[in-house]
Design a protein around this motif. Structure first.
Motif, PDB file in Angstrom:
ATOM      1  N   UNK A 162       0.782  -1.230   0.000  1.00 35.69           N
ATOM      2  CA  UNK A 162       0.000   0.000   0.000  1.00 35.69           C
ATOM      3  C   UNK A 162       0.816   1.284   0.000  1.00 35.69           C
ATOM      4  N   UNK A 163       2.007   1.255   0.599  1.00 37.41           N
ATOM      5  CA  UNK A 163       2.809   2.484   0.639  1.00 37.41           C
ATOM      6  C   UNK A 163       3.424   2.815  -0.717  1.00 37.41           C
ATOM      7  N   UNK A 164       3.391   1.866  -1.634  1.00 35.29           N
ATOM      8  CA  UNK A 164       3.944   2.115  -2.950  1.00 35.29           C
ATOM      9  C   UNK A 164       5.447   2.032  -3.028  1.00 35.29           C
ATOM     10  N   UNK A 165       6.086   1.457  -2.017  1.00 32.55           N
ATOM     11  CA  UNK A 165       7.538   1.309  -2.057  1.00 32.55           C
ATOM     12  C   UNK A 165       7.956   0.096  -1.239  1.00 32.55           C
ATOM     13  N   UNK A 166       9.058  -0.509  -1.649  1.00 31.17           N
ATOM     14  CA  UNK A 166       9.668  -1.559  -0.862  1.00 31.17           C
ATOM     15  C   UNK A 166      10.492  -0.924   0.261  1.00 31.17           C
ATOM     16  N   UNK A 167      10.707  -1.689   1.325  1.00 35.94           N
ATOM     17  CA  UNK A 167      11.617  -1.228   2.372  1.00 35.94           C
ATOM     18  C   UNK A 167      13.053  -1.280   1.860  1.00 35.94           C
ATOM     19  N   UNK A 168      13.890  -0.425   2.402  1.00 37.66           N
ATOM     20  CA  UNK A 168      15.326  -0.499   2.152  1.00 37.66           C
ATOM     21  C   UNK A 168      15.970  -1.416   3.190  1.00 37.66           C
ATOM     22  N   UNK A 169      17.035  -2.121   2.857  1.00 37.00           N
ATOM     23  CA  UNK A 169      17.708  -2.973   3.836  1.00 37.00           C
ATOM     24  C   UNK A 169      18.097  -2.217   5.103  1.00 37.00           C
TER      25      UNK A 169
END
Length: 261
Positions: A221-228
């Motif tokens: 839903x946020x439209x982005x993947x998490x960063x490591x």
């Protein structure tokens, strides 16, 4: 440096440290003042730059995790933090019916049994130093997918293991917590033949549009993947003692994917 009260450095062991989430965790812990012993089947140049104590080890073998932990104890005298990050997956094109026993065993050995073996080896030192364990699970422990059937099952077992250890050893000062990421932007998603490549071809997403369109395609839903680095920041928080009464928790960082569960 952020040493222990007696002036000695805190010691962390991180498995699956060669790239992606594991490498980000090593860097973040080193920056926070830990002496980091990093285990990886392949010791990359990036890992050598992140810590002077990188160990080449096959963590899927019965003795691999214990050898890594023993190296840390022999070299540094003890362990304050164990991060069980290494994982394996088998995703045959034919799905479940093509997944044979060997693939299941490989996934469980690398994802679950490596954590069992590393924790068992490190536990006396962790209890003596009132340390912490952080297990890196996955949103797929609660959101299984057919293409990740073995990994989803292994991660569910890993999440359960963390809660059991927290209950058994909490009164003796050990904190055990789990972090469950959703999709994290690593080379797993960008490599040819990987899940990102497969989804992009299936949904006709051009390579240059992958970053912008892939999160929506997998339902973030946020439209982005998490960063490591976001996963690494949670590890540092859990290791810091700033939330000293948090144990047995499972911290989900998935951009809202589990909103309906």
């Amino acid at each position: 440096m952020n040493p222990m009260p007696n002036g000695t450095a805190r010691i962390a062991v991180v498995t699956g440290a060669g790239r992606g989430i594991g490498l980000a965790i090593v860097r973040a812990l080193a920056e926070d003042g830990f002496a980091v012993v990093a285990g990886s089947r392949t010791v990359t140049d990036a890992l050598k730059d992140a810590t002077p104590d990188a160990v080449a080890v096959d963590l899927a073998t019965p003795d691999g995790p214990e050898r890594l932990v023993r190296h840390a104890i022999d070299r540094h005298g003890g362990i304050d933090l164990l991060v069980n990050n290494v994982a394996g997956t088998s995703t045959p094109a034919g799905g479940f019916l093509q997944l044979q026993d060997e693939a299941w065993l490989h996934t469980f050995n690398l994802t679950l049994m490596s954590a069992v073996r590393a924790t068992r080896a490190a536990l006396p030192s962790l209890l003596d130093r009132r340390g912490a364990v952080v297990n890196i699970s996955s949103v797929n422990a609660r959101l299984p997918q057919p293409r990740l059937v073995a990994q989803s099952a292994a991660k569910a077992a890993l999440s359960n293991l963390g809660k059991a250890l927290a209950e058994e050893f909490g009164a003796r000062g050990l904190r055990v917590n789990t972090i469950s990421p959703g999709p994290v932007w690593t080379d797993v998603w960008t490599s040819p033949g990987g899940p990102g490549d497969t989804l992009a071809r299936r949904q006709d997403i051009a390579p240059e549009d992958l970053t912008d369109r892939l999160p929506a395609a997998v339902g973030v839903p946020t439209g982005r993947f998490a960063d490591p680095e976001e996963i690494a920041a949670l590890v540092v928080l859990l290791a810091s003692g700033r939330v000293a009464n948090m144990s047995g928790s499972d911290l989900v960082i998935d951009g809202g994917m589990l909103r309906t569960l």
